[in-house]
Write a protein that holds these residues in place. Structure first.
Motif, PDB file in Angstrom:
ATOM      1  N   GLY A   1     -25.129  17.730   1.979  1.00 11.59           N
ATOM      2  CA  GLY A   1     -25.497  18.979   1.330  1.00 11.59           C
ATOM      3  C   GLY A   1     -24.241  19.748   1.026  1.00 11.59           C
ATOM      4  N   PRO A   2     -24.333  20.983   0.528  1.00  9.81           N
ATOM      5  CA  PRO A   2     -23.143  21.797   0.305  1.00  9.81           C
ATOM      6  C   PRO A   2     -22.289  21.850   1.565  1.00  9.81           C
ATOM      7  CG  PRO A   2     -25.050  22.865  -0.654  1.00  9.81           C
ATOM      8  CD  PRO A   2     -25.575  21.691   0.126  1.00  9.81           C
ATOM      9  N   ALA A   3     -20.991  21.638   1.413  1.00 13.55           N
ATOM     10  CA  ALA A   3     -20.096  21.538   2.570  1.00 13.55           C
ATOM     11  C   ALA A   3     -19.928  22.892   3.244  1.00 13.55           C
ATOM     12  CB  ALA A   3     -18.752  20.995   2.138  1.00 13.55           C
ATOM     13  N   SER A   4     -19.944  22.895   4.551  1.00 13.55           N
ATOM     14  CA  SER A   4     -19.650  24.115   5.302  1.00 13.55           C
ATOM     15  C   SER A   4     -18.216  24.134   5.794  1.00 13.55           C
ATOM     16  CB  SER A   4     -20.608  24.261   6.491  1.00 13.55           C
ATOM     17  OG  SER A   4     -20.490  23.150   7.367  1.00 13.55           O
ATOM     18  N   LYS A   5     -17.561  22.953   5.822  1.00 13.80           N
ATOM     19  CA  LYS A   5     -16.162  22.862   6.228  1.00 13.80           C
ATOM     20  C   LYS A   5     -15.429  21.919   5.272  1.00 13.80           C
ATOM     21  CE  LYS A   5     -16.617  21.617  10.595  1.00 13.80           C
ATOM     22  NZ  LYS A   5     -16.194  21.351  11.994  1.00 13.80           N
ATOM     23  N   VAL A   6     -14.356  22.419   4.645  1.00 20.23           N
ATOM     24  CA  VAL A   6     -13.595  21.630   3.674  1.00 20.23           C
ATOM     25  C   VAL A   6     -12.114  21.692   4.045  1.00 20.23           C
ATOM     26  CG1 VAL A   6     -13.156  21.193   1.225  1.00 20.23           C
ATOM     27  CG2 VAL A   6     -15.252  22.384   1.922  1.00 20.23           C
ATOM     28  N   ALA A   7     -11.456  20.541   4.013  1.00 18.53           N
ATOM     29  CA  ALA A   7     -10.013  20.469   4.253  1.00 18.53           C
ATOM     30  C   ALA A   7      -9.324  20.037   2.966  1.00 18.53           C
ATOM     31  CB  ALA A   7      -9.694  19.488   5.380  1.00 18.53           C
ATOM     32  N   PHE A   8      -8.155  20.612   2.711  1.00 19.10           N
ATOM     33  CA  PHE A   8      -7.417  20.361   1.472  1.00 19.10           C
ATOM     34  C   PHE A   8      -6.000  19.889   1.804  1.00 19.10           C
ATOM     35  CE2 PHE A   8     -10.593  23.569   0.499  1.00 19.10           C
ATOM     36  CZ  PHE A   8     -11.111  23.155  -0.719  1.00 19.10           C
ATOM     37  N   THR A   9      -5.678  18.656   1.461  1.00 24.81           N
ATOM     38  CA  THR A   9      -4.304  18.192   1.618  1.00 24.81           C
ATOM     39  C   THR A   9      -3.449  18.556   0.419  1.00 24.81           C
ATOM     40  OG1 THR A   9      -4.786  16.042   0.619  1.00 24.81           O
ATOM     41  CG2 THR A   9      -5.070  16.232   3.012  1.00 24.81           C
ATOM     42  N   VAL A  10      -4.078  18.976  -0.671  1.00 23.21           N
ATOM     43  CA  VAL A  10      -3.363  19.274  -1.918  1.00 23.21           C
ATOM     44  C   VAL A  10      -3.116  20.769  -2.024  1.00 23.21           C
ATOM     45  CG1 VAL A  10      -4.259  17.247  -3.061  1.00 23.21           C
ATOM     46  CG2 VAL A  10      -5.504  19.369  -3.249  1.00 23.21           C
ATOM     47  N   MET A  11      -2.037  21.146  -2.717  1.00 21.99           N
ATOM     48  CA  MET A  11      -1.531  22.512  -2.621  1.00 21.99           C
ATOM     49  C   MET A  11      -2.311  23.566  -3.402  1.00 21.99           C
ATOM     50  SD  MET A  11       2.577  21.891  -2.368  1.00 21.99           S
ATOM     51  CE  MET A  11       2.712  20.931  -3.873  1.00 21.99           C
ATOM     52  N   PRO A  12      -2.634  23.369  -4.671  1.00 23.61           N
ATOM     53  CA  PRO A  12      -3.260  24.500  -5.368  1.00 23.61           C
ATOM     54  C   PRO A  12      -4.742  24.655  -5.084  1.00 23.61           C
ATOM     55  CG  PRO A  12      -3.008  22.660  -6.863  1.00 23.61           C
ATOM     56  CD  PRO A  12      -2.380  22.240  -5.564  1.00 23.61           C
ATOM     57  N   ALA A  13      -5.332  23.687  -4.400  1.00 24.63           N
ATOM     58  CA  ALA A  13      -6.787  23.627  -4.326  1.00 24.63           C
ATOM     59  C   ALA A  13      -7.459  24.732  -3.513  1.00 24.63           C
ATOM     60  CB  ALA A  13      -7.216  22.251  -3.804  1.00 24.63           C
TER      61      ALA A  13
ATOM     62  N   GLN B   1      -8.182  15.420  -1.667  1.00 20.47           N
ATOM     63  CA  GLN B   1      -6.871  14.770  -1.671  1.00 20.47           C
ATOM     64  C   GLN B   1      -6.552  14.315  -3.097  1.00 20.47           C
ATOM     65  OE1 GLN B   1      -3.883  14.187  -0.940  1.00 20.47           O
ATOM     66  NE2 GLN B   1      -3.898  12.887   0.894  1.00 20.47           N
ATOM     67  N   TRP B   2      -5.261  14.107  -3.368  1.00 23.75           N
ATOM     68  CA  TRP B   2      -4.907  13.523  -4.661  1.00 23.75           C
ATOM     69  C   TRP B   2      -5.532  12.138  -4.786  1.00 23.75           C
ATOM     70  CZ3 TRP B   2      -3.873  17.161  -7.598  1.00 23.75           C
ATOM     71  CH2 TRP B   2      -2.958  18.162  -7.316  1.00 23.75           C
ATOM     72  N   GLY B   3      -6.116  11.889  -5.940  1.00 17.47           N
ATOM     73  CA  GLY B   3      -6.725  10.592  -6.185  1.00 17.47           C
ATOM     74  C   GLY B   3      -5.887   9.697  -7.061  1.00 17.47           C
ATOM     75  N   ASP B   4      -4.699  10.193  -7.475  1.00 16.16           N
ATOM     76  CA  ASP B   4      -3.850   9.420  -8.388  1.00 16.16           C
ATOM     77  C   ASP B   4      -2.519   9.024  -7.747  1.00 16.16           C
ATOM     78  OD1 ASP B   4      -2.773  11.930  -8.239  1.00 16.16           O
ATOM     79  OD2 ASP B   4      -2.729  12.310 -10.402  1.00 16.16           O
ATOM     80  N   ARG B   5      -2.469   9.026  -6.409  1.00 11.77           N
ATOM     81  CA  ARG B   5      -1.246   8.659  -5.698  1.00 11.77           C
ATOM     82  C   ARG B   5      -1.421   7.418  -4.840  1.00 11.77           C
ATOM     83  NH1 ARG B   5       2.766  12.968  -5.145  1.00 11.77           N
ATOM     84  NH2 ARG B   5       2.172  14.675  -6.552  1.00 11.77           N
ATOM     85  N   GLY B   6      -2.491   6.677  -5.092  1.00 11.79           N
ATOM     86  CA  GLY B   6      -2.692   5.420  -4.405  1.00 11.79           C
ATOM     87  C   GLY B   6      -3.415   5.555  -3.076  1.00 11.79           C
ATOM     88  N   PRO B   7      -3.798   4.419  -2.486  1.00  9.28           N
ATOM     89  CA  PRO B   7      -4.610   4.422  -1.261  1.00  9.28           C
ATOM     90  C   PRO B   7      -3.864   4.890  -0.017  1.00  9.28           C
ATOM     91  CG  PRO B   7      -3.981   2.183  -1.851  1.00  9.28           C
ATOM     92  CD  PRO B   7      -3.565   3.055  -3.000  1.00  9.28           C
ATOM     93  N   ASP B   8      -2.543   4.965  -0.060  1.00  9.86           N
ATOM     94  CA  ASP B   8      -1.802   5.370   1.137  1.00  9.86           C
ATOM     95  C   ASP B   8      -2.192   6.774   1.604  1.00  9.86           C
ATOM     96  OD1 ASP B   8      -0.493   2.985   1.157  1.00  9.86           O
ATOM     97  OD2 ASP B   8       1.410   3.749   0.372  1.00  9.86           O
ATOM     98  N   VAL B   9      -2.609   7.628   0.672  1.00  9.77           N
ATOM     99  CA  VAL B   9      -2.951   8.997   1.064  1.00  9.77           C
ATOM    100  C   VAL B   9      -4.456   9.225   1.172  1.00  9.77           C
ATOM    101  CG1 VAL B   9      -0.812   9.961   0.129  1.00  9.77           C
ATOM    102  CG2 VAL B   9      -2.840   9.854  -1.326  1.00  9.77           C
ATOM    103  N   THR B  10      -5.247   8.281   0.684  1.00 12.86           N
ATOM    104  CA  THR B  10      -6.702   8.441   0.773  1.00 12.86           C
ATOM    105  C   THR B  10      -7.333   7.528   1.828  1.00 12.86           C
ATOM    106  OG1 THR B  10      -6.969   6.851  -1.047  1.00 12.86           O
ATOM    107  CG2 THR B  10      -6.979   9.205  -1.616  1.00 12.86           C
TER     108      THR B  10
END
Length: 356
Positions: free
Chosen positions: A41-53, A118-127
């Motif tokens: 459902g709608p998220a109650s907790k979100v984490a952001f590894t990316v900067m502007p998000a 997370q960035w989705g265009d930097r390869g699987p190492d970060v996802t």
């Protein structure tokens, strides 16, 4: 425009206005990798590894309540700008990634977010490490206005507020169209301009292939770095002299200030230096120079730097309406001065147009 923004704006200094989630059942979200991400459902907790998000998500939600983890660079920006004033808890957020965007899985396990962005265009190492830990990942791509609009849409889906996402995207598109129309009416030559960063005695700049290229063209500037190729964007003082930009905008990602540029004898004959047209870029909910919920404010600021007085002295009112709408915050005149970096820019040519 101001009137449209005011329709959804709050009226107190810090209102926690929330909407009922548009959807209470399971969500299926297609991210920018083309991957389908399932949420209960709608998220109650979100984490952001990316900067502007995080600031964009906060603008969608008009709240910081769901944000549990951020990038180290975001934390620095939060503490240095308006974000920690609007959302004090953002200055104490857990850090889940650094400048390399490698996730801190141990911290994520402690935070237990419903989803990680997370960035989705930097390869699987970060996802892959995030997914291996059992967390859904929404992958983003960077570089265009369309990407920004997709971020807003994705975050609205995560929050269960799709209509709010459509409102913000429509606002960005309206401002985009109005800026293009205004630039088309300009009858003066397009100024030569650039973004500049400084670390010690070393300078770097940005490529016209990314968002900067889009923004400078949009607001009626000729970006002098067209065709420039360099490792890590490094640029010599000799190259800057050769380009001879009429306007220099300093990055918000370093500590450089206009006084540094004026004091460098290697740049003394550059037009922007001689005419005091060096400006530190604003820092609002986030650094305005990169794609954000506040991007239309950056376009207007840039345009007025290039063409002083172009918007007839309404900019402060537009900032006030924008902060009210995006962040449910009634910004003061002193805080607008802070966003516009008046402490650093007050003596620059044309900056009097932004005075209260």
């Amino acid at each position: 425009m101001i009137g449209a923004l005011a329709l959804t704006a709050g009226c107190s200094t810090r209102e926690a206005q929330t909407e009922d989630a548009a959807a209470t059942g399971a969500l299926s979200i297609v991210d920018q990798r083309g991957e389908t991400v399932a949420l209960a459902g709608p998220a109650s907790k979100v984490a952001f590894t990316v900067m502007p998000a995080p600031s964009i998500f906060a603008a969608v939600d008009r709240s910081y309540d769901r944000i549990v983890g951020i990038n180290q660079s975001t934390l620095v920006a939060n503490k240095g700008g308006m974000f920690a004033t609007m959302f004090p808890e953002s200055a104490e957020s857990a850090v889940v990634a650094g400048n390399d965007f490698v996730p801190n899985v141990e911290t994520l396990l402690q935070l237990d977010p419903d989803v990680v962005v997370q960035w989705g265009d930097r390869g699987p190492d970060v996802t892959a490490p995030i997914e291996a830990a059992g967390f859904p990942v929404v992958g983003l791509e960077y570089g265009t206005q369309d990407d920004l609009e997709q971020w807003i849409t994705l975050f609205a889906q995560i929050a269960g507020k799709p209509e709010r996402g459509r409102e913000l995207v429509d606002w960005q598109r309206t401002e985009l169209s109005e800026m293009r129309a205004q630039v088309a009416e300009q009858r003066t030559p397009r100024p030569k301009a650039m973004i500049l960063s400084r670390a010690g005695d070393t300078y770097s700049t940005t490529s016209p292939k990314g968002y900067d290229g889009f923004q400078f063209d949009l607001v009626g500037a000729d970006l002098v770095t067209e065709g420039f190729v360099s490792d890590a964007g490094q640029v010599s003082p000799e190259q800057i002299l050769d380009w001879n930009p009429e306007v220099i905008m300093l990055s918000g990602f370093d500590e450089s200030v206009p006084a540094d540029i004026y004091a460098d004898p290697r740049l003394a004959s550059v037009s922007a230096v001689q005419n005091k047209r060096v400006y530190k870029t604003p820092l609002g909910g986030y650094r305005w120079q990169v794609p954000s919920a506040e991007s239309p404010m950056m376009w207007q600021w840039m345009h007025q730097i290039l063409y002083p007085g172009a918007r007839g002295g309404q900019f402060r009112d537009e900032i006030r309406a924008t902060f009210d709408n995006l962040f449910a915050y009634r910004i003061s005149d002193e805080e607008i001065d802070q966003v516009l970096r008046f402490d650093l820019n007050k003596d620059a040519a044309g900056y009097d147009q932004f005075r209260r």
